[in-house]
Write a protein that holds these residues in place. Sequence first.
Motif, PDB file in Angstrom:
ATOM      1  N   THR A 217     -22.545 -13.994  13.134  1.00 19.21           N
ATOM      2  CA  THR A 217     -22.266 -14.662  14.397  1.00 19.21           C
ATOM      3  C   THR A 217     -20.875 -14.290  14.899  1.00 19.21           C
ATOM      4  O   THR A 217     -20.121 -13.576  14.234  1.00 19.21           O
ATOM      5  N   ALA A 218     -20.527 -14.809  16.071  1.00 19.17           N
ATOM      6  CA  ALA A 218     -19.203 -14.539  16.644  1.00 19.17           C
ATOM      7  C   ALA A 218     -18.089 -15.026  15.735  1.00 19.17           C
ATOM      8  O   ALA A 218     -16.975 -14.476  15.744  1.00 19.17           O
ATOM      9  N   ARG A 219     -18.366 -16.039  14.929  1.00 19.93           N
ATOM     10  CA  ARG A 219     -17.363 -16.569  14.000  1.00 19.93           C
ATOM     11  C   ARG A 219     -16.855 -15.485  13.048  1.00 19.93           C
ATOM     12  O   ARG A 219     -15.661 -15.396  12.761  1.00 19.93           O
ATOM     13  N   TYR A 220     -17.760 -14.631  12.578  1.00 19.75           N
ATOM     14  CA  TYR A 220     -17.358 -13.600  11.620  1.00 19.75           C
ATOM     15  C   TYR A 220     -16.597 -12.474  12.303  1.00 19.75           C
ATOM     16  O   TYR A 220     -15.711 -11.866  11.703  1.00 19.75           O
ATOM     17  N   TRP A 221     -16.950 -12.195  13.537  1.00 19.50           N
ATOM     18  CA  TRP A 221     -16.168 -11.207  14.285  1.00 19.50           C
ATOM     19  C   TRP A 221     -14.744 -11.711  14.475  1.00 19.50           C
ATOM     20  O   TRP A 221     -13.795 -10.926  14.427  1.00 19.50           O
ATOM     21  N   TRP A 222     -14.573 -13.025  14.675  1.00 23.78           N
ATOM     22  CA  TRP A 222     -13.223 -13.575  14.783  1.00 23.78           C
ATOM     23  C   TRP A 222     -12.472 -13.423  13.463  1.00 23.78           C
ATOM     24  O   TRP A 222     -11.297 -13.051  13.455  1.00 23.78           O
ATOM     25  N   PHE A 223     -13.148 -13.698  12.347  1.00 29.18           N
ATOM     26  CA  PHE A 223     -12.493 -13.541  11.054  1.00 29.18           C
ATOM     27  C   PHE A 223     -12.008 -12.098  10.864  1.00 29.18           C
ATOM     28  O   PHE A 223     -10.890 -11.858  10.405  1.00 29.18           O
ATOM     29  N   LEU A 224     -12.842 -11.130  11.208  1.00 32.11           N
ATOM     30  CA  LEU A 224     -12.466  -9.731  11.059  1.00 32.11           C
ATOM     31  C   LEU A 224     -11.257  -9.399  11.930  1.00 32.11           C
ATOM     32  O   LEU A 224     -10.333  -8.700  11.497  1.00 32.11           O
ATOM     33  N   PHE A 225     -11.251  -9.912  13.161  1.00 27.80           N
ATOM     34  CA  PHE A 225     -10.118  -9.668  14.057  1.00 27.80           C
ATOM     35  C   PHE A 225      -8.865 -10.359  13.544  1.00 27.80           C
ATOM     36  O   PHE A 225      -7.764  -9.778  13.566  1.00 27.80           O
ATOM     37  N   ALA A 226      -8.998 -11.594  13.080  1.00 29.99           N
ATOM     38  CA  ALA A 226      -7.839 -12.337  12.580  1.00 29.99           C
ATOM     39  C   ALA A 226      -7.210 -11.633  11.388  1.00 29.99           C
ATOM     40  O   ALA A 226      -5.975 -11.543  11.280  1.00 29.99           O
ATOM     41  N   PHE A 227      -8.031 -11.108  10.487  1.00 30.13           N
ATOM     42  CA  PHE A 227      -7.486 -10.397   9.334  1.00 30.13           C
ATOM     43  C   PHE A 227      -6.831  -9.082   9.748  1.00 30.13           C
ATOM     44  O   PHE A 227      -5.842  -8.659   9.138  1.00 30.13           O
ATOM     45  N   LEU A 228      -7.356  -8.428  10.772  1.00 29.22           N
ATOM     46  CA  LEU A 228      -6.737  -7.207  11.284  1.00 29.22           C
ATOM     47  C   LEU A 228      -5.333  -7.496  11.805  1.00 29.22           C
ATOM     48  O   LEU A 228      -4.363  -6.822  11.431  1.00 29.22           O
ATOM     49  N   VAL A 229      -5.208  -8.499  12.656  1.00 26.56           N
ATOM     50  CA  VAL A 229      -3.903  -8.846  13.214  1.00 26.56           C
ATOM     51  C   VAL A 229      -2.961  -9.325  12.116  1.00 26.56           C
ATOM     52  O   VAL A 229      -1.797  -8.916  12.041  1.00 26.56           O
ATOM     53  N   GLY A 230      -3.467 -10.183  11.243  1.00 26.20           N
ATOM     54  CA  GLY A 230      -2.639 -10.709  10.171  1.00 26.20           C
ATOM     55  C   GLY A 230      -2.154  -9.623   9.225  1.00 26.20           C
ATOM     56  O   GLY A 230      -0.990  -9.636   8.791  1.00 26.20           O
ATOM     57  N   ALA A 231      -3.025  -8.666   8.899  1.00 26.97           N
ATOM     58  CA  ALA A 231      -2.631  -7.583   8.002  1.00 26.97           C
ATOM     59  C   ALA A 231      -1.546  -6.711   8.635  1.00 26.97           C
ATOM     60  O   ALA A 231      -0.581  -6.322   7.965  1.00 26.97           O
ATOM     61  N   ALA A 232      -1.690  -6.398   9.925  1.00 28.42           N
ATOM     62  CA  ALA A 232      -0.680  -5.579  10.596  1.00 28.42           C
ATOM     63  C   ALA A 232       0.673  -6.284  10.619  1.00 28.42           C
ATOM     64  O   ALA A 232       1.719  -5.671  10.361  1.00 28.42           O
ATOM     65  N   LEU A 233       0.661  -7.582  10.910  1.00 28.72           N
ATOM     66  CA  LEU A 233       1.906  -8.337  10.986  1.00 28.72           C
ATOM     67  C   LEU A 233       2.550  -8.492   9.612  1.00 28.72           C
ATOM     68  O   LEU A 233       3.758  -8.272   9.449  1.00 28.72           O
ATOM     69  N   MET A 234       1.763  -8.880   8.617  1.00 31.16           N
ATOM     70  CA  MET A 234       2.339  -9.135   7.296  1.00 31.16           C
ATOM     71  C   MET A 234       2.724  -7.856   6.580  1.00 31.16           C
ATOM     72  O   MET A 234       3.679  -7.835   5.803  1.00 31.16           O
ATOM     73  N   ARG A 235       2.014  -6.774   6.850  1.00 32.01           N
ATOM     74  CA  ARG A 235       2.432  -5.505   6.252  1.00 32.01           C
ATOM     75  C   ARG A 235       3.784  -5.088   6.803  1.00 32.01           C
ATOM     76  O   ARG A 235       4.667  -4.643   6.064  1.00 32.01           O
ATOM     77  N   ALA A 236       3.977  -5.250   8.135  1.00 26.75           N
ATOM     78  CA  ALA A 236       5.265  -4.905   8.735  1.00 26.75           C
ATOM     79  C   ALA A 236       6.381  -5.798   8.196  1.00 26.75           C
ATOM     80  O   ALA A 236       7.467  -5.315   7.841  1.00 26.75           O
ATOM     81  N   ALA A 237       6.115  -7.104   8.118  1.00 27.82           N
ATOM     82  CA  ALA A 237       7.121  -8.024   7.593  1.00 27.82           C
ATOM     83  C   ALA A 237       7.434  -7.717   6.136  1.00 27.82           C
ATOM     84  O   ALA A 237       8.603  -7.729   5.722  1.00 27.82           O
ATOM     85  N   GLY A 238       6.396  -7.428   5.354  1.00 23.28           N
ATOM     86  CA  GLY A 238       6.598  -7.111   3.945  1.00 23.28           C
ATOM     87  C   GLY A 238       7.377  -5.830   3.745  1.00 23.28           C
ATOM     88  O   GLY A 238       8.237  -5.747   2.859  1.00 23.28           O
ATOM     89  N   CYS A 239       7.103  -4.819   4.565  1.00 23.57           N
ATOM     90  CA  CYS A 239       7.837  -3.547   4.450  1.00 23.57           C
ATOM     91  C   CYS A 239       9.308  -3.732   4.817  1.00 23.57           C
ATOM     92  O   CYS A 239      10.189  -3.162   4.169  1.00 23.57           O
ATOM     93  N   ALA A 240       9.576  -4.520   5.861  1.00 26.58           N
ATOM     94  CA  ALA A 240      10.963  -4.786   6.240  1.00 26.58           C
ATOM     95  C   ALA A 240      11.695  -5.509   5.115  1.00 26.58           C
ATOM     96  O   ALA A 240      12.842  -5.171   4.778  1.00 26.58           O
ATOM     97  N   TYR A 241      11.035  -6.505   4.520  1.00 31.22           N
ATOM     98  CA  TYR A 241      11.637  -7.228   3.397  1.00 31.22           C
ATOM     99  C   TYR A 241      11.865  -6.298   2.211  1.00 31.22           C
ATOM    100  O   TYR A 241      12.930  -6.320   1.570  1.00 31.22           O
ATOM    101  N   ASN A 242      10.880  -5.469   1.924  1.00 27.04           N
ATOM    102  CA  ASN A 242      10.997  -4.507   0.823  1.00 27.04           C
ATOM    103  C   ASN A 242      12.178  -3.563   1.051  1.00 27.04           C
ATOM    104  O   ASN A 242      12.937  -3.241   0.117  1.00 27.04           O
TER     105      ASN A 242
END
Length: 307
Positions: free
Chosen positions: A61-86
């Motif tokens: 359902t549309a709910r799972y498409w939202w989960f996939l999108f949310a993880f995409l955005v979250g991964a991009a943001l947290m990877r950038a934050a993690g790399c800066a911290y590293n």
Amino acid sequence: MSQSPLPDAAPANWVDAYAPEPLKPWLKLGRFDRPIGIWLLLLPGWQGVALAKSYADLPMTARYWWFLFAFLVGAALMRAAGCAYNDIVDRDIDAKVARTAGRPIPSGQLSVAHAWEMVIGFSLLALLVLLSLTKAAILLGVASLLLVAVYPFMKRITWWPQAWLGLTFNWGALMGFAAVLDGLGWPAALLYLGGVFWTLGYDTIYALQDIEDDALVGVKSSARRLGGRAAQGVMIFYVLAVASVVGAGVLAGLHWAFYVGVALYAAHLIWQVRRLRLDDPALALKLFKSNAWAGLILLAALFAGGF
């Protein structure tokens, strides 16, 4: 003054080719010129969503498409934050290693204060995404911060920082599962374990690029610890990764299509090991980057197993 691509970025990457000059150091600090890290952080989260959907035999359902999108955005943001911290933590080491000396902090393009701005700003944006998920996923997301905070120090105290990276990068498998079912189960635990071994393998390959510089500056890694047995070590890690994923599929009751996909996943990992050469850093980087395809194959297998 125009900036050159960093050694582990593609020569024609979009940041160096198209980004405005003032933004390039910021984008490079977040590793947006090297998107493989986003893929490797994102795919376990997507895999967790796929496993939970197939395990519970739920419609797409549309709910799972939202989960996939949310993880995409979250991964991009947290990877950038993690790399800066590293890069904040590793700035003195990075200045002594040929592959990392041109990064924005050791090269003087950005200050430590600038990097902290990225860490805090991107983490807050990621929090907004996290709050859209279930309670169990939110709690897991908050817990992951401990893994992220400790990771840069692991290379100073253990020969196996790649194992800690595996614990960190694959936390999304648990979060993805919890986002769908608001809880965890043994299939999610085995998928996570398989991801840890997968990361231990591919990041050992990645560490082969720096093995000489790491020895000079005293940084530890699985590649240094294994030495001439690195290929055998990677093969063992990959076998354990596949076995764990198969266990997850058995416990989740996935259909035959899942096992066909896992066979392709295993074949890709074996191909990496067969091609690996300990004295070829360029090939090591290429094989490391190919793990985006390995992760996508496993993702497809997890979705297929529920049909």
